[in-house]
Scaffold this active site. Structure first.
Site, PDB file in Angstrom:
ATOM      1  N   GLU A 208      35.600  55.361  49.546  1.00  0.00           N
ATOM      2  CA  GLU A 208      35.429  54.040  50.156  1.00  0.00           C
ATOM      3  C   GLU A 208      34.470  54.044  51.349  1.00  0.00           C
ATOM      4  O   GLU A 208      34.632  53.257  52.288  1.00  0.00           O
ATOM      5  CB  GLU A 208      36.799  53.470  50.590  1.00  0.00           C
ATOM      6  CG  GLU A 208      37.768  53.261  49.442  1.00  0.00           C
ATOM      7  CD  GLU A 208      39.073  52.623  49.873  1.00  0.00           C
ATOM      8  OE1 GLU A 208      39.634  51.852  49.087  1.00  0.00           O
ATOM      9  OE2 GLU A 208      39.534  52.891  51.004  1.00  0.00           O
TER      10      GLU A 208
ATOM     11  N   GLU B 264      41.084  51.858  42.009  1.00  0.00           N
ATOM     12  CA  GLU B 264      42.331  51.529  42.702  1.00  0.00           C
ATOM     13  C   GLU B 264      42.729  50.091  42.405  1.00  0.00           C
ATOM     14  O   GLU B 264      42.205  49.159  43.002  1.00  0.00           O
ATOM     15  CB  GLU B 264      42.211  51.743  44.222  1.00  0.00           C
ATOM     16  CG  GLU B 264      42.100  53.195  44.636  1.00  0.00           C
ATOM     17  CD  GLU B 264      42.197  53.391  46.141  1.00  0.00           C
ATOM     18  OE1 GLU B 264      42.632  52.444  46.849  1.00  0.00           O
ATOM     19  OE2 GLU B 264      41.833  54.475  46.621  1.00  0.00           O
TER      20      GLU B 264
END
Length: 833
Positions: free
Chosen positions: A188, A257
């Site tokens: 991320e 995710e």
């Protein structure tokens, strides 16, 4: 069989052996690649349905069952992060034992025939302490984390290479014949890299090059990194990724995710994401061209020890995942998703090879056809948040509820709708420990925490002429750090005595203040507001005054740009302040004084929690104190009979840490009550976009009252429980319980099969059974306007009573015709276990 002459040189024989070995390895190798539609395995496009299960958040004894249940739930892949600080707690000192046995975990996945996705990171976020980075990194001279910094990159490469080499040695990458099909570097970074400027861009390029140099033979991914450096693949994270489109040409649409719920912090209620909404998000993702979906989390587990990050993340990491914290299927979510997975796999070839055509029917309704030369499959989605739709399609009519997706594998028959639940809801209940009468049977002993060195003598481990960040001062050896200094006051200073206060600028989450050996007060932060100023009146004396401040962290920051630079502990300044009316005078600024630092608590260093501590017999049995700060409690107990999940009920305690037979269950804080204002009186509506605050419950109650005790922590004979109580509590209410299915509320629409299960326990009673349009919720069902002509209750009793599981076909033939015009008929059953 070819034989070699005896005169053949040994080197030639060795060469042939090596060639044979290479041939075997090549023939066993699995070729993993990709195109713009999907991950390809041995040249074939495949759907990847994965679930995150983090090995340190469970135990090796739990792993086989967790993975088996994931497979039964329709997954073909298990994903996990790799946790750097768990494996390298001190520089070049490694731990791959117990819960940290990564290789054993990967082999357990492999033994079930499932693929693995290995997210090495090694930054993981994950609500894990310090985002997975070991705190010793922070304390290395000249280091800057997650940027183009040689000190950091050298350490990151060392750890990444260590993990890759371990996995290669065991031949676990698919290119070696193993089951790891994808690996991830960083995590991320695209969410924060603007803050790092050009150095951040240089760093992410370096990450890609370093990863490629590992030669693992399977693709690397970077999630939340739009347009990553070649050959990295990008992927989406979030509650919904149907609108996500990879920026990089030739990249399949992947969702690393899919948040199945949300994490919980101290002071917050329990979050819930409905099965209907989660299934809607998955179905929409595949309708819009997605082919890899990973649930974060599929099993969340437990933040044992001091692993919870945040700060202020609670000990349970249940995450409202399909498998609950203890590994039980969370119904209906687990079963509803299982049915979706089965349908998706049944049309895998069409989804990955077919051409897709969308038709917008208006008002949020869209049909999508995936067609090959041989077959076609259809999706009908209704993204309207309030209005159901009746869709006429290819000569048939379909009822598509608001915020739902219907899947028609043959473009004729609706096999699945994300809003139509055809599985049971399991209501879990806590039962008392059947091995003994509790809590009265628990006989407690106690010891005070020996704090005299810090609060009366001013002794510590070392001294510095400044206020240190707690990460630097304690190096993550403990949550607890004493800041100790002396203050000399002249008689003339005491003219301000009645109006004096001690002011401390604090970022360490919790602060306990002692002056001249006496406890003064405590203060603590709330989630998201960790910085605060402690200021309370203080009584000082002429001459020497000893100020002892106990700073307590509750997990270090794990996310955000340059989160590693956020201070922990006492930030300073620390001041003695006098106020008369609105006038304020700083009498003394203690920030530049000599500060003595004492790391941890005496009981921790003495390992009072251990069954082999040298103090194991040096506890007091009489005059048990309650509501006393910094106190240790100990008791023995018998393990609950059977194999049901065991929990520790810590109602009545304040805050601290709990150990069973020396194993840390994690931090406890049942005195932290969830804010009552955060819950709504309205029922949870699955329709509309989800957020972590949308559907929450248990407001006005402890954020966490029950703590998981894995069966592998328990002994057959006597077990020991030790509590470190920081705030003050009463152990008289503490007890052990088991968690079982108490009620199973089954739901199935017409022409489906109702399945009920009490998890290996008999179905003892049927409270309600109705076919037609029954109304209400589990625990409060009643007949609707229409119902079948036959007695549904007696039918279900005959089919299910006394059995641990049963199945009943839901048809008019079984339950009698029900005249429910315009309403989808269904069977509802409430069974007691």
């Amino acid at each position: 069989m070819m034989k070699l002459p005896s005169s053949t040189p040994l080197s030639f024989i060795t060469l042939l052996s090596l060639l044979a070995l290479v041939f075997i390895q090549v023939s066993d190798a699995i070729q993993v690649s990709h195109d713009d539609r999907a991950i390809t395995i041995n040249g074939q496009r495949q759907i990847i349905l994965a679930g995150a299960i983090h090995y340190p958040r469970s135990t090796p004894e739990m792993w086989p069952d967790l993975i088996k249940k994931a497979k039964e739930g329709g997954l073909n892949t298990i994903e996990t992060y790799v946790f750097w600080n768990a494996h390298e707690p001190a520089r070049r000192q490694y731990d791959f034992s117990g819960n940290n046995d990564l290789i054993r975990y990967l082999k357990t996945i492999q033994s079930e025939g499932l693929y693995s996705i290995l997210r090495i990171g090694p930054y993981v976020c994950a609500e894990w302490n310090y985002g997975g980075f070991p705190v010793w990194l922070h304390n290395m001279p000249g280091i800057e984390l997650r940027t183009a910094n040689d000190v950091f990159m050298n350490e990151m490469q060392n750890f990444t290479t260590l993990i890759v080499d371990m996995v290669k040695t065991e031949k676990l990458f698919a290119s070696q014949g193993g089951n790891i099909i994808l690996s991830q570097i960083e995590n991320e970074y695209g969410n924060v890299w603007d803050s790092y400027g050009d150095a951040g861009k240089a760093y992410i390029d370096w990450c890609a090059n370093m990863a490629v140099s590992q030669n693992i033979g399977v693709p690397w991914i970077m999630c939340q990194q739009p347009g990553p450096p070649a050959p990295m693949l990008e992927a989406c994270n979030g509650y919904y990724c149907d609108q996500y489109k990879p920026k990089k040409a030739g990249t399949p649409k992947m969702w690393t995710e899919n948040w199945t719920g949300w994490f919980q912090n101290w002071g917050a209620p329990n979050p819930k994401r409905t099965a209907e909404d989660l299934a809607f998000a998955v179905a929409r993702f595949f309708q819009t061209g997605g082919t890899l979906n990973n649930y974060y989390m599929y099993h969340g587990g437990t933040n044992f020890g001091r692993t919870a990050g945040g700060p202020y993340i609670i000990t349970t990491y249940d995450y409202d995942a399909p498998l609950d914290e203890y590994g039980n299927p969370k119904q209906p979510k687990w079963g509803h998703l299982k049915q979706l997975h089965n349908v998706l796999f049944s049309i895998e070839n069409t989804l990955t090879y077919g051409n897709s055509t969308d038709t917008d029917l208006g008002n949020g309704v869209v049909t999508t056809v995936f067609a090959t030369n041989e077959t076609s499959s259809c999706f009908i989605s209704n993204t309207n948040e309030t209005s159901d739709a009746t869709v006429a399609y290819q000569g048939n009519q379909y009822h598509v509820p608001a915020w739902s997706v219907s899947i028609l594998p043959d473009c004729q028959t609706e096999e699945y709708n994300s809003a139509k639940i055809n599985t049971q809801t399991s209501v879990m209940v806590n039962k008392p420990n059947d091995a003994e009468e509790q809590p009265t049977s628990l006989k407690w002993q106690w010891r005070p925490e020996r704090a005299a060195d810090a609060i009366r003598l001013g002794k510590g481990d070392y001294t510095a002429s400044e206020i240190l960040d707690q990460k630097a001062a304690a190096d993550d050896a403990s949550d607890y750090l004493w800041y100790i200094t002396n203050l000399d006051l002249a008689e003339s200073d005491l003219v301000w005595g009645p109006n004096m206060s001690l002011r401390v600028n604090e970022t360490g989450h919790i602060l306990h203040v002692f002056v001249n050996g006496k406890y003064q007060a405590s203060e603590w932060a709330t989630y998201g507001k960790e910085n605060y100023v402690y200021e309370k009146a203080v009584k000082l004396r002429p001459g020497k005054n000893l100020i002892s401040l106990l700073s307590v962290t509750v997990g270090f920051k794990n996310y955000g740009p340059m989160y590693d630079l956020i201070k922990a502990g006492i930030a300073g300044p620390v001041e003695i302040v006098s106020k008369i009316g609105s006038d304020e005078t700083v009498i003394k600024d203690l920030s530049a004084h000599n500060w003595t630092y004492k790391i941890g608590l005496h009981g921790m260093k003495s390992e009072l929690y251990s069954t082999t501590s040298r103090y194991v017999d040096k506890w007091y049995a009489d005059n048990l104190p309650t509501n006393r700060k910094l106190t240790w409690y100990k008791t023995t107990f018998k393990a609950p009979l059977g194999q049901d999940v065991v929990t520790l009920d810590l109602q009545g305690m304040g805050k601290g840490e709990a150990w069973v037979n020396g194993h840390s269950l994690g931090r406890y804080w049942p005195s932290f009550i969830a804010d009552e204002s955060l819950c709504s009186a309205d029922p949870c509506d699955y329709r509309g976009s989800y957020s972590g605050s949308k559907c929450v419950y248990n407001c006005g109650k402890p954020s966490q009252r029950y703590y998981h005790v894995p069966r592998s922590f328990l002994r057959d004979d006597e077990n020991t429980l030790v509590l470190l109580e920081e705030f003050g509590g009463n152990p008289g209410q503490v007890n052990f319980q088991t968690i079982v299915v108490g009620t199973a509320c089954g739901s199935a629409y017409e022409n489906r099969t109702l399945e009920l299960s009490c998890n290996d326990k008999p179905i003892s009673g049927i409270k309600y059974a109705g076919y037609g349009d029954p109304q209400g919720t589990c625990g409060a069902f009643e007949d609707g306007a229409c119902k079948g002509e036959k007695d549904a209750l007696s039918i279900i009793e005959n089919a299910c009573l006394g059995k641990s599981a049963c199945a009943v076909n839901v048809t008019d033939d079984v339950f009698g015709p029900a005249n429910c015009s315009g309403v989808g008929k269904k069977l509802i059953v409430e069974a007691h276990c």
